[in-house]
Design an enzyme around this catalytic site. Structure first.
Site, PDB file in Angstrom:
ATOM      1  N   GLU A 102       9.318   3.117   1.567  1.00 10.68           N
ATOM      2  CA  GLU A 102       8.840   1.847   2.118  1.00 10.68           C
ATOM      3  C   GLU A 102       8.497   0.863   1.004  1.00 10.68           C
ATOM      4  O   GLU A 102       8.179   1.271  -0.108  1.00 10.68           O
ATOM      5  CB  GLU A 102       7.592   2.115   2.977  1.00 10.68           C
ATOM      6  CG  GLU A 102       7.898   3.091   4.114  1.00 10.68           C
ATOM      7  CD  GLU A 102       6.711   3.488   4.982  1.00 10.68           C
ATOM      8  OE1 GLU A 102       6.965   4.019   6.071  1.00 10.68           O
ATOM      9  OE2 GLU A 102       5.552   3.271   4.597  1.00 10.68           O
ATOM     10  N   CYS A 115       5.193  -4.817  -3.224  1.00 11.10           N
ATOM     11  CA  CYS A 115       4.778  -3.489  -3.671  1.00 11.10           C
ATOM     12  C   CYS A 115       5.961  -2.545  -3.416  1.00 11.10           C
ATOM     13  O   CYS A 115       6.399  -2.418  -2.270  1.00 11.10           O
ATOM     14  CB  CYS A 115       3.547  -3.074  -2.865  1.00 11.10           C
ATOM     15  SG  CYS A 115       2.979  -1.407  -3.216  1.00 11.10           S
ATOM     16  N   CYS A 122       6.007  12.237  -3.420  1.00  7.90           N
ATOM     17  CA  CYS A 122       5.347  12.153  -4.728  1.00  7.90           C
ATOM     18  C   CYS A 122       4.874  13.540  -5.132  1.00  7.90           C
ATOM     19  O   CYS A 122       4.350  14.278  -4.302  1.00  7.90           O
ATOM     20  CB  CYS A 122       4.153  11.198  -4.648  1.00  7.90           C
ATOM     21  SG  CYS A 122       3.300  10.982  -6.234  1.00  7.90           S
ATOM     22  N   CYS A 126      -2.433  13.854  -5.117  1.00 11.56           N
ATOM     23  CA  CYS A 126      -3.778  13.277  -4.931  1.00 11.56           C
ATOM     24  C   CYS A 126      -4.227  13.534  -3.481  1.00 11.56           C
ATOM     25  O   CYS A 126      -3.482  13.217  -2.542  1.00 11.56           O
ATOM     26  CB  CYS A 126      -3.767  11.782  -5.230  1.00 11.56           C
ATOM     27  SG  CYS A 126      -3.216  11.399  -6.912  1.00 11.56           S
ATOM     28  N   CYS A 129      -4.231  10.682  -0.565  1.00 14.52           N
ATOM     29  CA  CYS A 129      -3.065   9.801  -0.421  1.00 14.52           C
ATOM     30  C   CYS A 129      -2.059  10.366   0.573  1.00 14.52           C
ATOM     31  O   CYS A 129      -1.712  11.544   0.533  1.00 14.52           O
ATOM     32  CB  CYS A 129      -2.403   9.612  -1.777  1.00 14.52           C
ATOM     33  SG  CYS A 129      -0.904   8.604  -1.721  1.00 14.52           S
ATOM     34  N   CYS A 368      -2.442   0.376   0.990  1.00 15.95           N
ATOM     35  CA  CYS A 368      -2.423   1.337  -0.127  1.00 15.95           C
ATOM     36  C   CYS A 368      -2.599   2.756   0.388  1.00 15.95           C
ATOM     37  O   CYS A 368      -3.503   3.038   1.158  1.00 15.95           O
ATOM     38  CB  CYS A 368      -3.571   1.090  -1.086  1.00 15.95           C
ATOM     39  SG  CYS A 368      -3.638  -0.531  -1.788  1.00 15.95           S
TER      40      CYS A 368
HETATM   41  N1  SAH Z   1       1.293   6.821  -8.260  1.00 15.32           N
HETATM   42  C1  SAH Z   1       0.740   5.577  -8.699  1.00 15.32           C
HETATM   43  C2  SAH Z   1       1.072   4.387  -7.817  1.00 15.32           C
HETATM   44  C3  SAH Z   1       0.972   4.543  -6.317  1.00 15.32           C
HETATM   45  S1  SAH Z   1      -0.484   4.350  -5.396  1.00 15.32           S
HETATM   46  C4  SAH Z   1      -0.760   5.693  -8.824  1.00 15.32           C
HETATM   47  O1  SAH Z   1      -1.324   6.632  -8.287  1.00 15.32           O
HETATM   48  O2  SAH Z   1      -1.368   4.869  -9.489  1.00 15.32           O
HETATM   49  C5  SAH Z   1      -1.283   2.838  -5.653  1.00 15.32           C
HETATM   50  C6  SAH Z   1      -2.797   2.986  -5.523  1.00 15.32           C
HETATM   51  O3  SAH Z   1      -3.230   3.311  -4.183  1.00 15.32           O
HETATM   52  C7  SAH Z   1      -3.328   4.107  -6.413  1.00 15.32           C
HETATM   53  O4  SAH Z   1      -4.454   3.680  -7.094  1.00 15.32           O
HETATM   54  C8  SAH Z   1      -3.679   5.165  -5.401  1.00 15.32           C
HETATM   55  O5  SAH Z   1      -4.611   6.069  -5.897  1.00 15.32           O
HETATM   56  C9  SAH Z   1      -4.200   4.330  -4.262  1.00 15.32           C
HETATM   57  N2  SAH Z   1      -4.295   5.061  -2.983  1.00 15.32           N
HETATM   58  C10 SAH Z   1      -3.673   6.193  -2.633  1.00 15.32           C
HETATM   59  N3  SAH Z   1      -4.020   6.552  -1.374  1.00 15.32           N
HETATM   60  C11 SAH Z   1      -4.877   5.611  -0.924  1.00 15.32           C
HETATM   61  C12 SAH Z   1      -5.554   5.409   0.318  1.00 15.32           C
HETATM   62  N4  SAH Z   1      -5.389   6.212   1.331  1.00 15.32           N
HETATM   63  N5  SAH Z   1      -6.338   4.317   0.424  1.00 15.32           N
HETATM   64  C13 SAH Z   1      -6.458   3.444  -0.597  1.00 15.32           C
HETATM   65  N6  SAH Z   1      -5.831   3.582  -1.781  1.00 15.32           N
HETATM   66  C14 SAH Z   1      -5.052   4.646  -1.952  1.00 15.32           C
END
Ligand code: SAH
Length: 384
Positions: A102, A115, A122, A126, A129, A368
């Site tokens: 997406e 974005c 991935c 984390c 996420c 995000c």
């Molecule tokens: N892999 C990279 C880029 C993708 S995510 C990274 O982790 O930086 C972009 C941002 O969204 C990251 O800071 C990630 O930690 C955050 N993120 C992930 N899941 C989220 C959620 N459920 N709510 C808000 N931010 C989130």
């Protein structure tokens, strides 16, 4: 809005994956003069053609051969969803193997940001996420990463020309300030860009090419979980691409529990690398900090974060606080508005610039960490 759908297993080479020299080689192998490659490159990267039919200055036979033996990009657009009164658009794409990714276009007064995803799924794991729940599926090619940006530029033009949004929305975009160009590309969609560094970099080179799309290096922001080798490679590139670091915790124990990558690259080493990045590039780095209720959002943690960043004299930074967007089956919840504000105030009072990220796309699961099809909780409300 939906472009011609090819079969997912389509083996034809994607024109957007080719460099100018590769495009030339392809055309000359077809017995075409080299300047045809230049024309096609212009169509793809300057005029944003999304079909061969638009390349009307090419001979019909060549257009037919292109359509038969190549495709424009490796991604196939499935659907575009509209949210925030038409000012946020989420594109859902499939890869050749059928995997879904997406991209999200966000329109603001006088600027527009896209974005983009760098991987399907991935591998970083984390816990908060949605994309991580998919596991790792596939690396995107440079052309596939760039294709999302070209879509956004085209979509932005179309929305502006057709007034396809609500000018009375709370986002305060109307005909007088509707952005003329795409201003920023953030590599913050699905995947970890530095885990697919070569292809990610290839997308930067393609988008940056002054003879093509011509986007300035400073318009790009890459976000990483903190893969130190990637930070170092970017530092050595000499390109003024912005760096964002997903920090999310202030001590190693807490960060390991949220982000397994911290076992390999703990906070101290990460901040060393970021400090060096700032020293060498002179660029301000931003830290992302997702706020989870009573997990990482206490006043003591805000104090500690401020101390951590202030103690490093070489670090010129900024903290981007992200209210967590709900993801099913995580057992987590988002911080209240009061705790978010309190966290920000502590950082600011201790001299660390901090902003709370404006939420976009919540109504279409495009916020995000929600990019994973139906894994995110649908239609979550903004924080109380
Ligand atoms: N892999 C990279 C880029 C993708 S995510 C990274 O982790 O930086 C972009 C941002 O969204 C990251 O800071 C990630 O930690 C955050 N993120 C992930 N899941 C989220 C959620 N459920 N709510 C808000 N931010 C989130």
């Amino acid at each position: 809005m939906v472009q011609k759908i090819d079969t997912p297993a389509d083996p034809r080479p994607a024109l957007l994956d080719l460099s100018p020299d590769e495009l030339k080689a392809l055309l000359t192998s077809w017995g075409q003069p080299a300047f045809r490659a230049g024309q096609i490159y212009q169509h793809l990267w300057v005029r944003l053609a999304d079909s061969v039919d638009a390349m009307t200055d090419l001979p019909a036979a060549l257009r037919e051969q292109l359509a038969r033996e190549t495709r424009i990009g490796g991604l196939t657009l499935k659907v575009v969803k509209s949210g925030d009164d038409g000012l946020t658009r989420k594109a859902v794409w499939t890869l050749r193997g059928g995997e879904t990714i997406e991209s999200v276009l966000m329109i603001y007064p006088d600027r527009a940001t896209v974005c983009v995803s760098s991987q399907a799924g991935c591998p970083m794991g984390c816990v908060f996420c949605a994309t991580a729940k998919l596991g790792f599926l596939k690396d995107l090619t440079g052309g596939e990463i760039a294709q999302q940006v070209l879509w956004a530029a085209r979509e932005l033009k179309r929305i502006g020309a057709a007034n396809d949004y609500d000018p009375r929305s709370r986002h305060k975009v109307d005909a007088s300030n509707f952005p003329k160009h795409l201003s920023n590309v953030v590599f913050m969609g699905m995947g970890e860009p530095f885990n697919n560094y070569d292809n990610w970099w290839n997308s930067i080179e393609k988008l940056h090419d002054p003879k093509g799309f011509n986007m300035g290096a400073r318009s790009f922001t890459v976000s990483t979980v903190g893969l130190i080798p990637g930070i170092q490679r970017l530092m050595q590139s000499g390109m003024q691409v912005n760096l964002a670091i997903s920090l999310h915790a202030v001590d190693d124990e807490a960060r390991v529990a949220m982000m397994p990558v911290n076992k390999r690259y703990p906070i101290g080493d990460l901040l060393d690398a970021v400090e060096e990045f700032t020293r060498v590039t002179g660029r301000r780095v931003s830290f992302e900090y997702v706020l989870l209720d009573h997990q990482n959002d206490s006043p003591a943690e805000a104090e500690k974060l401020a101390g951590l960043l202030r103690s490093r004299k070489g670090l010129v930074s900024h903290v981007n606080l992200i209210p967590w967007n709900p993801v099913r089956d995580t057992g987590l919840s988002r911080s209240t508005r009061d705790r978010i504000n309190q966290f920000r105030d502590i950082l600011e009072n201790r001299g660390v610039p901090a902003t709370i990220r404006i939420q976009r796309g919540v109504d279409i699961d495009a916020a995000c960490g929600q990019l994973a099809g139906d894994l995110a909780q649908p239609h979550a409300a903004p924080p109380a």
